[in-house]
Design an enzyme around this catalytic site. Structure first.
Site, PDB file in Angstrom:
ATOM      1  N   ASP A  24      37.510  36.116  30.306  1.00 47.02           N
ATOM      2  CA  ASP A  24      37.131  37.620  30.666  1.00 47.02           C
ATOM      3  C   ASP A  24      38.459  38.430  30.522  1.00 47.02           C
ATOM      4  OD1 ASP A  24      34.776  37.462  31.634  1.00 47.02           O
ATOM      5  OD2 ASP A  24      34.898  37.459  33.553  1.00 47.02           O
ATOM      6  N   MET A  68      36.894  48.148  41.948  1.00 44.96           N
ATOM      7  CA  MET A  68      36.115  49.132  40.815  1.00 44.96           C
ATOM      8  C   MET A  68      35.806  50.505  41.490  1.00 44.96           C
ATOM      9  SD  MET A  68      33.792  46.291  39.188  1.00 44.96           S
ATOM     10  CE  MET A  68      33.236  45.272  40.945  1.00 44.96           C
ATOM     11  N   LYS A 123      34.047  41.729  29.939  1.00 44.82           N
ATOM     12  CA  LYS A 123      33.045  42.494  30.415  1.00 44.82           C
ATOM     13  C   LYS A 123      33.462  44.000  31.269  1.00 44.82           C
ATOM     14  CE  LYS A 123      28.957  41.372  31.682  1.00 44.82           C
ATOM     15  NZ  LYS A 123      28.347  41.709  30.447  1.00 44.82           N
TER      16      LYS A 123
HETATM   17  N1  SAH Z   1      36.644  38.375  40.477  1.00 42.67           N
HETATM   18  C1  SAH Z   1      37.412  39.445  40.490  1.00 42.67           C
HETATM   19  C2  SAH Z   1      37.274  40.844  40.608  1.00 42.67           C
HETATM   20  C3  SAH Z   1      36.553  41.079  39.543  1.00 42.67           C
HETATM   21  S1  SAH Z   1      35.769  42.882  39.527  1.00 42.67           S
HETATM   22  C4  SAH Z   1      38.382  39.025  41.777  1.00 42.67           C
HETATM   23  O1  SAH Z   1      38.041  38.177  42.550  1.00 42.67           O
HETATM   24  O2  SAH Z   1      39.519  39.672  42.029  1.00 42.67           O
HETATM   25  C5  SAH Z   1      37.246  43.820  38.510  1.00 42.67           C
HETATM   26  C6  SAH Z   1      37.877  44.359  39.714  1.00 42.67           C
HETATM   27  O3  SAH Z   1      38.842  43.524  40.474  1.00 42.67           O
HETATM   28  C7  SAH Z   1      38.753  45.632  38.968  1.00 42.67           C
HETATM   29  O4  SAH Z   1      38.189  46.643  38.862  1.00 42.67           O
HETATM   30  C8  SAH Z   1      39.811  45.814  40.393  1.00 42.67           C
HETATM   31  O5  SAH Z   1      39.213  46.638  41.247  1.00 42.67           O
HETATM   32  C9  SAH Z   1      39.848  44.419  40.841  1.00 42.67           C
HETATM   33  N2  SAH Z   1      41.223  43.795  40.266  1.00 42.67           N
HETATM   34  C10 SAH Z   1      41.180  42.547  39.558  1.00 42.67           C
HETATM   35  N3  SAH Z   1      42.370  42.264  39.218  1.00 42.67           N
HETATM   36  C11 SAH Z   1      43.173  43.139  39.709  1.00 42.67           C
HETATM   37  C12 SAH Z   1      44.460  43.494  39.793  1.00 42.67           C
HETATM   38  N4  SAH Z   1      45.330  42.486  39.175  1.00 42.67           N
HETATM   39  N5  SAH Z   1      45.212  44.560  40.482  1.00 42.67           N
HETATM   40  C13 SAH Z   1      44.027  45.243  41.064  1.00 42.67           C
HETATM   41  N6  SAH Z   1      42.842  45.003  40.931  1.00 42.67           N
HETATM   42  C14 SAH Z   1      42.342  44.096  40.459  1.00 42.67           C
END
Ligand code: SAH
Length: 259
Positions: free
Chosen positions: A37, A173, A59
């Site tokens: 991803d 998000m 995505k």
């Molecule tokens: N499965 C992931 C979330 C995926 S949705 C998890 O458990 O973290 C994608 C969203 O996750 C992004 O838009 C943001 O809101 C958040 N996100 C993912 N990585 C991030 C990071 N390093 N710092 C801040 N927000 C993050």
């Protein structure tokens, strides 16, 4: 060749590869094909064998992305060919990661699934600032919600109910729809002085953050140019951050801080 075709759904954590679990590293070392991803830190891929095939199937919201059905078909096809497939996702595969859908599609195709959890951004990003999202001095719990309506096939969170819940709100998000979210929370009575934090690119070299209050959250994000990927934290637990305390802010503070 694998005896039973199996795909490993692996959470790579929010950034820094050191946040991978040992189990994840072992699975990466075994894999012959990796479907990766967007938000996966490139350093995570160093744990793959040199011979492993890496397929980027990002995505990212709002950008052209690989259709989910295509990803399902690809995983099934590679597993049936006897490849050891890892599906690498940012954070945890079961938190806004479509992990559930992918498990279902694989099982329906007769493919075994192993799930290896990862640190989710909604907990790990606040933690990077010293924010304990369930600190019992301030809250009874935490709600992890998406700010991107329609994500995961779901509907808009009930912002009014969340505003009144007393729970820490952790929004994934949410930056693109921040004006809408802030308005909905304020309209439901959440006080302007409620502490808030924004953390972008947490646990990477590009990490940036701001601490402020709900009333100036939108202004702070715009002024400091904070963008996606970001986690929003709204609730009194933000006061536990050493950077908040260094500002000498109470819950009535209104000064924005870039730490
Ligand atoms: N499965 C992931 C979330 C995926 S949705 C998890 O458990 O973290 C994608 C969203 O996750 C992004 O838009 C943001 O809101 C958040 N996100 C993912 N990585 C991030 C990071 N390093 N710092 C801040 N927000 C993050």
């Amino acid at each position: 060749m694998n005896e039973t075709p199996t795909v490993t759904l692996l959470g790579a954590g929010p950034g820094d590869p050191e946040l991978l679990t040992l189990k994840a590293v072992k699975a990466l070392r075994r894999a012959t094909v990796a479907l990766v991803d967007d938000l996966v830190h490139p350093g995570v891929l160093r744990y793959l064998r040199r011979s492993a095939r890496v397929l980027h199937v990002g995505k990212r919201g709002g950008c052209p992305s690989t259709p989910q059905a295509f990803i399902h078909r690809l995983m099934v096809a590679e597993a049936r060919r006897g490849e050891r497939v890892v599906r690498i996702k940012g954070g945890d595969p079961f938190v806004f990661g479509r992990g559930g859908e992918e498990c279902e599609a694989l099982r329906a195709a007769g493919i075994g699934v192993e799930v290896i959890g990862g640190l989710t951004a909604g907990i790990a990003a606040p933690a990077a600032l010293g924010i304990p999202v369930t600190d019992r001095r301030w809250t009874r719990g935490v709600a992890l919600v998406t700010g991107h309506a329609g994500t995961e096939g779901g509907s808009e969170p009930d912002w009014a109910a969340l505003a009144r819940s007393g729970l820490t709100l952790v929004v994934y998000m949410g930056v693109a729809r921040l004006p809408f979210i802030v308005r909905a929370l304020r309209d439901a009575g959440l006080a302007d002085y409620t502490p808030a934090a924004v953390i972008c690119h947490a646990h990477t070299a590009d990490q940036r953050q701001a601490l402020c209050t709900l009333g100036i959250l939108q202004h702070t994000v715009a002024q400091q140019g904070l963008g996606s990927p970001a986690i929003l934290v709204i609730g009194d637990v933000v006061q536990a951050a050493p950077a908040w305390q260094a500002l000498g802010q109470g819950t009535t503070g209104s000064q924005a801080a870039r730490c």
